[in-house]
Design an enzyme around this catalytic site. Sequence first.
Site: not given
Ligand code: DGL
Length: 254
Positions: A65, A177
């Site tokens: 993340c 993301c």
């Molecule tokens: N997959 C997360 C990232 O890489 C998502 C973040 C979120 O929940 O806004 O930032």
Amino acid sequence: MDSGVGGLTVANAILDRCPQESILYFGDTAHLPYGDKSRESITSYTLDIVKFLIEQNCKVIIIACNTAWTVAGKTLQEHYGWRIPIYSVVEPLVELVRLGSYDSAGLIATRATIETGVYRQRISALRPTVSLRCMATPLLVPMVEEGYAQMDMGRAVLDGYFKEHTLGEIQALILGCTHYPILKDQIQSYFPDVSILEPSTITADYLSRRLDDLKLRAAENNQPHNRYVVSDFTPTFLEVVKSFYNREIEVEIV
Ligand code: DGL
């Protein structure tokens, strides 16, 4: 770990690359999306999850993340870096920019990730000549989690962000993301001549090398046992997972 399903894009690549390893995946669906939360909240969620993963005897942790890592990575390393190797998807992605020798790149990510400036710092340290343009695309995470990615509503959101985007002429677009690779083909259609950079394969390769360096690789004949846990059960979770994840999963709530 990730806030939701996004980190499974990385888990997929890790299990392809290291099929004898077992993974414990944590999706923090109770607190998703992270990208619009305060630094304090994101840090506290991430610390709790890493503590949980350590208690479950994980040998290595991947923060899949970007938001958790760019906001809380330093605090995480201070708290737990001496106990367990903790890796992110950010460094491998930055490495892709260096390897591609790009002069101009775009970054799309959550608002929190962009505000930290971590990508800008890391990229300019490795390849100072790159001109980096950043754009926050906060609606993409809830859109994926709610299963709207393939629907008209999803198309309208993508049009809103990318039809007349502000990234200018770029050679590469960083998907900052881990939810965004699920939309890779759709995003590519707005940037037909641009290299789309996403972290899954390079992170899996990086992890594989680290497991050898640290002598932590599971035996070739190990029978892997993969677990998937979430902090809340959302009705769309399994449906969305099925749409892109190559493996059967059962989900536990913790
Ligand atoms: N997959 C997360 C990232 O890489 C998502 C973040 C979120 O929940 O806004 O930032």
